[in-house]
Design a protein around this motif. Structure first.
Motif, PDB file in Angstrom:
ATOM      1  N   THR A 168       0.827  -1.206   0.000  1.00 54.83           N
ATOM      2  CA  THR A 168       0.000   0.000   0.000  1.00 54.83           C
ATOM      3  C   THR A 168       0.862   1.258   0.000  1.00 54.83           C
ATOM      4  O   THR A 168       0.574   2.225  -0.714  1.00 54.83           O
ATOM      5  N   HIS A 184      -1.647  -5.340  -9.139  1.00 47.92           N
ATOM      6  CA  HIS A 184      -1.610  -5.722  -7.728  1.00 47.92           C
ATOM      7  C   HIS A 184      -0.815  -7.014  -7.639  1.00 47.92           C
ATOM      8  O   HIS A 184      -0.816  -7.817  -8.581  1.00 47.92           O
ATOM      9  N   GLU A 189      -7.365  -9.817  -6.511  1.00 55.95           N
ATOM     10  CA  GLU A 189      -7.905  -8.469  -6.329  1.00 55.95           C
ATOM     11  C   GLU A 189      -8.265  -7.915  -7.714  1.00 55.95           C
ATOM     12  O   GLU A 189      -7.563  -7.081  -8.275  1.00 55.95           O
ATOM     13  N   GLU A 192      -8.199  -4.360  -9.051  1.00 57.65           N
ATOM     14  CA  GLU A 192      -6.901  -3.700  -9.181  1.00 57.65           C
ATOM     15  C   GLU A 192      -6.153  -4.089 -10.453  1.00 57.65           C
ATOM     16  O   GLU A 192      -5.057  -3.588 -10.712  1.00 57.65           O
ATOM     17  N   GLU A 195      -6.415  -0.383 -14.939  1.00 56.35           N
ATOM     18  CA  GLU A 195      -6.509   1.021 -14.559  1.00 56.35           C
ATOM     19  C   GLU A 195      -6.532   1.864 -15.827  1.00 56.35           C
ATOM     20  O   GLU A 195      -5.754   1.611 -16.762  1.00 56.35           O
ATOM     21  N   ARG A 346      -5.588   6.826  -9.469  1.00 56.26           N
ATOM     22  CA  ARG A 346      -5.874   5.397  -9.384  1.00 56.26           C
ATOM     23  C   ARG A 346      -7.218   5.176  -8.703  1.00 56.26           C
ATOM     24  O   ARG A 346      -7.532   5.794  -7.677  1.00 56.26           O
ATOM     25  N   GLY A 347      -8.023   4.297  -9.286  1.00 51.58           N
ATOM     26  CA  GLY A 347      -9.328   3.990  -8.719  1.00 51.58           C
ATOM     27  C   GLY A 347     -10.404   4.984  -9.067  1.00 51.58           C
ATOM     28  O   GLY A 347     -11.468   4.975  -8.446  1.00 51.58           O
TER      29      GLY A 347
END
Length: 406
Positions: A168, A184, A189, A192, A195, A346-347
């Motif tokens: 992280t 990731h 996950e 992840e 992107e 990101r995200g």
């Protein structure tokens, strides 16, 4: 005329006064309705006029170009960090990157690397990293990395060397420095894996000039060095590939081998057969491996090391892929360019925004060149000599791949 007379004439007569008041109210209501209706039509008309002006300006653009470099493994830890120490014990965090100008980086609009090191504020002694092959990259490297690289793939087996918190921290430090990240260490996950990355592009105009723009492109990355793909993991790319170009990356393959193994080949072919990436670049072996054209798309099975401290000659050379992208300009492309700057975090919800806007997938053309590099213990990474570049291309079967891509 009567309304005006009642408003200003003799008001002593009750009937006339009543009529005057009613008249004034009617006029006021009429004016209000007219203003409301006029407002309802004026704004769209003004917007339309603005759109016409924008369209006129945008019509000066004829195409969109981007040129990107995709390089291999970077680990600014262990001996790389140790060799950057000054006599007083402090670290020159710019030192490992001090010969990257040999790549003429200004010609690229973006530069991606495989970042295979947890970036934390932990203090892990050099000998501990050597003996246990457990890395730690000080976060002070992040600003120097950001001077050169724009995207980092963190889907590998070492970004978790300092635990989940270390992973992280790695993403946080890289992103805070301005490096976009993808992937990731655990492909389970699935959120992840992919992107949407805001990639710099150059808008080509009719008069021969250009200006900068930002285009969203999906990057998807998987870590399969110690795992096999589980159902649904590769398919995570589908929702991106149906609406935008996707670049695919995977860490997979047995280390220190000159050619791809069956698992590497199967994953690359599965991605192209069923999930529609623009190309596939794999990396894991720490050696340069073969490339191929599969169904007209580039597959690179191992780019090797880029900045690392390993010792033998095979681990001290790398293959970077220089990819030049061209897109014919139209209104749909402009809509993607308008969206571009919203995709830098990101995200974010860039994919959902593109779907809400009903944007269509842009058609891109890619051409490739091979760029060789040298690295290693006590060696600053730099562009390969002509002889070394020729040897790297031979190992990669590069000319054969290029011919089959035509």
């Amino acid at each position: 005329m009567r309304a005006k007379k009642y408003a200003h004439g003799d008001s002593s007569h009750p009937e006339r006064l009543k009529a005057a008041i009613i008249g004034v109210l009617i006029v006021a209501i009429g004016i209000g309705l007219f203003s409301w209706q006029n407002r309802g039509t004026t704004e769209p008309e003004q917007t339309h006029a603005n759109n016409q002006q924008n369209t006129t300006a945008e019509s000066d653009i004829v195409s969109v170009k981007g040129r990107y470099l995709f390089s291999g493994t970077i680990v600014p830890a262990r001996a790389v960090e140790n060799e950057a120490r000054r006599a007083d014990g402090s670290v020159d965090y710019a030192q490992p990157f001090s010969k990257l100008d040999t790549f003429n980086p200004d010609q690229y609009d973006g530069w991606m690397v495989d970042f295979e090191c947890p970036m934390t504020q932990n203090d892990i002694p050099y000998q501990t990293q050597v003996q246990n092959t457990v890395f730690n990259c000080p976060d002070e490297f992040a600003p120097e990395l950001a001077k050169h690289f724009t995207v980092a793939n963190v889907a590998n087996n070492h970004t978790r060397d300092q635990g989940d918190e270390g992973y992280t921290d790695t993403v946080r430090f890289l992103e805070s420095a301005g490096i976009q990240t993808v992937g990731h260490w655990d492909p389970r996950e699935t959120d992840e894996i992919c992107e949407v990355i805001a990639m710099k592009v150059r808008l080509q105009k009719k008069d021969g000039t250009e200006e900068d723009g930002t285009l969203p492109i999906a990057f998807c990355a998987w870590h399969y060095f110690e795992k096999d793909p589980a159902p649904g993991e590769l398919a995570e790319m589908d929702k991106y590939a149906e609406i935008m170009p996707v670049f695919a990356f995977s860490q997979v393959g047995v280390e220190y081998r000159p050619n791809a193994d069956p698992k590497q080949i199967a994953i690359a072919h599965d991605l192209i057969d069923d999930h529609d990436p623009e190309f596939v670049i794999e990396n894991s072996a720490h050696w340069v491996q073969n490339t191929e054209s599969y169904k007209g798309k580039l597959v690179v099975y191992s780019t090797g090391n880029f900045i690392f401290d390993q010792l033998d000659s095979e681990t001290n050379r790398g293959l970077s892929i220089d990819a030049e992208m061209t897109i014919n300009y139209d209104k749909n492309v402009q809509a993607w360019l308008d969206l571009g700057r919203t995709c830098e975090v990101r995200g974010d919800n860039c994919l959902e925004l593109a779907k809400d806007l009903e944007l269509k997938k842009v058609d891109i053309t890619l051409s490739y060149q091979a760029v060789g590099s040298s690295t290693g213990y006590r060696e600053l990474t730099q562009k390969a000599t002509p002889d070394l570049k020729a040897a790297i291309e031979t190992r990669a079967r590069w000319q054969e791949t290029l011919k089959n891509l035509e």
